[in-house]
Design a protein around this motif. Structure first.
Motif, PDB file in Angstrom:
ATOM      1  N   UNK A  65       5.923 -13.741   5.148  1.00 53.46           N
ATOM      2  CA  UNK A  65       5.201 -14.094   6.487  1.00 53.46           C
ATOM      3  C   UNK A  65       4.490 -12.318   6.776  1.00 53.46           C
ATOM      4  N   UNK A  66       5.341 -11.795   6.814  1.00 49.37           N
ATOM      5  CA  UNK A  66       4.972 -10.438   7.037  1.00 49.37           C
ATOM      6  C   UNK A  66       3.694  -9.862   6.146  1.00 49.37           C
ATOM      7  N   UNK A  67       3.980 -10.063   4.776  1.00 52.63           N
ATOM      8  CA  UNK A  67       3.029  -9.596   3.903  1.00 52.63           C
ATOM      9  C   UNK A  67       1.669 -10.385   4.123  1.00 52.63           C
ATOM     10  N   UNK A  99       6.226   4.926   3.764  1.00 53.67           N
ATOM     11  CA  UNK A  99       5.454   3.882   3.949  1.00 53.67           C
ATOM     12  C   UNK A  99       5.827   2.948   2.823  1.00 53.67           C
ATOM     13  N   UNK A 100       6.063   1.585   2.879  1.00 51.64           N
ATOM     14  CA  UNK A 100       6.382   0.740   1.880  1.00 51.64           C
ATOM     15  C   UNK A 100       5.253   0.819   0.849  1.00 51.64           C
ATOM     16  N   UNK A 101       5.713   0.599  -0.413  1.00 47.95           N
ATOM     17  CA  UNK A 101       4.711   0.401  -1.535  1.00 47.95           C
ATOM     18  C   UNK A 101       4.812  -0.670  -2.513  1.00 47.95           C
ATOM     19  N   UNK A 102       4.106  -0.650  -3.420  1.00 45.52           N
ATOM     20  CA  UNK A 102       4.418  -1.774  -4.677  1.00 45.52           C
ATOM     21  C   UNK A 102       5.745  -2.056  -4.842  1.00 45.52           C
ATOM     22  N   UNK A 103       6.128  -3.229  -4.751  1.00 49.35           N
ATOM     23  CA  UNK A 103       7.727  -3.469  -5.156  1.00 49.35           C
ATOM     24  C   UNK A 103       8.815  -3.311  -4.074  1.00 49.35           C
ATOM     25  N   UNK A 160       0.890  -1.047  -0.141  1.00 48.16           N
ATOM     26  CA  UNK A 160       0.062   0.154  -0.051  1.00 48.16           C
ATOM     27  C   UNK A 160       0.954   1.329  -0.083  1.00 48.16           C
ATOM     28  N   UNK A 161       0.340   2.315  -0.434  1.00 46.09           N
ATOM     29  CA  UNK A 161       1.177   3.626  -0.600  1.00 46.09           C
ATOM     30  C   UNK A 161       0.685   4.672   0.564  1.00 46.09           C
ATOM     31  N   UNK A 162       1.363   5.691   0.601  1.00 47.93           N
ATOM     32  CA  UNK A 162       0.902   6.742   1.535  1.00 47.93           C
ATOM     33  C   UNK A 162       1.282   6.531   2.876  1.00 47.93           C
TER      34      UNK A 162
END
Length: 206
Positions: free
Chosen positions: A87-89, A50-54, A14-16
């Protein structure tokens, strides 16, 4: 979730979300030292987002490459990182967990994750900074963001595992109040090292 996995070794796509920006006209002042661009004059910006796609796949790839180069760690280590991220994902709780990506002028230069281990205990995981961005305070900002979020969520403690040969990381953890609670020899990733377990009691009085 097991706590026996490296901090230097997660998350939905997710982004943002959380982001901090530190601009400077002569570079980035973080940790009291400037971080400049390759040109040396133009303003740089370091952000934590925050992490996003990829991003999670990037974290896995960079762990595999960087620690193969610096420590000659093998595919066993890379597979462990992959399993941690998978696992986290699969179980990511955005209310209690977070993954930060550090960027310099849009280029990814580091990461860190806060992962729930128990209702009151979090793990600091997947922490690394790219070699050319080390020594400039980027790692400190990532750790401080992680610990700030842990306190906000309400965790009573944060734990992590690392190895003795990562001396700069150990020094950073100690500076932030972590205590070494266990150590044992390890050689499953390649050359022998000492696995260290650290813990920070967030409820301890200063």
């Amino acid at each position: 979730r097991s706590s026996a996995a490296m901090a230097t070794t997660g998350g939905s796509t997710r982004t943002g979300g959380f982001q901090t920006t530190v601009p400077s006209t002569t570079g980035i002042a973080i940790g009291g030292r400037p971080l400049t661009t390759h040109a040396g004059h133009q303003a740089s910006t370091v952000t934590l987002r925050t992490h996003g796609p990829g991003d999670l796949d990037w974290i896995v790839r960079r762990h595999a490459v960087l620690y193969a180069e610096s420590h000659a760690w093998n595919e066993t280590f890379a597979q462990m990182v992959r399993e941690i991220v998978d696992d986290l994902e699969a179980t990511f709780d955005p209310e209690r967990e977070h993954v930060w990506i550090a960027e310099l002028d849009g280029r990814r230069i580091g990461a860190i994750a806060l992962v729930e281990d128990a209702p009151e205990v979090a793990l600091l995981r997947l922490f690394f900074v790219e070699p050319d961005a080390r020594g400039q305070g980027v790692g400190r900002r990532l750790v401080e963001a992680c610990l700030s979020r842990a306190r906000t969520v309400g965790y009573s403690a944060v734990s992590l595992d690392t190895v003795r040969s990562l001396e700069a990381a150990g020094h950073l953890y100690r500076q932030h109040g972590f205590t070494l609670v266990h150590e044992e020899p390890i050689d499953i990733w390649g050359p022998p090292d000492i696995l260290e377990s650290w813990r920070l009691d967030l409820l301890a009085k200063a």
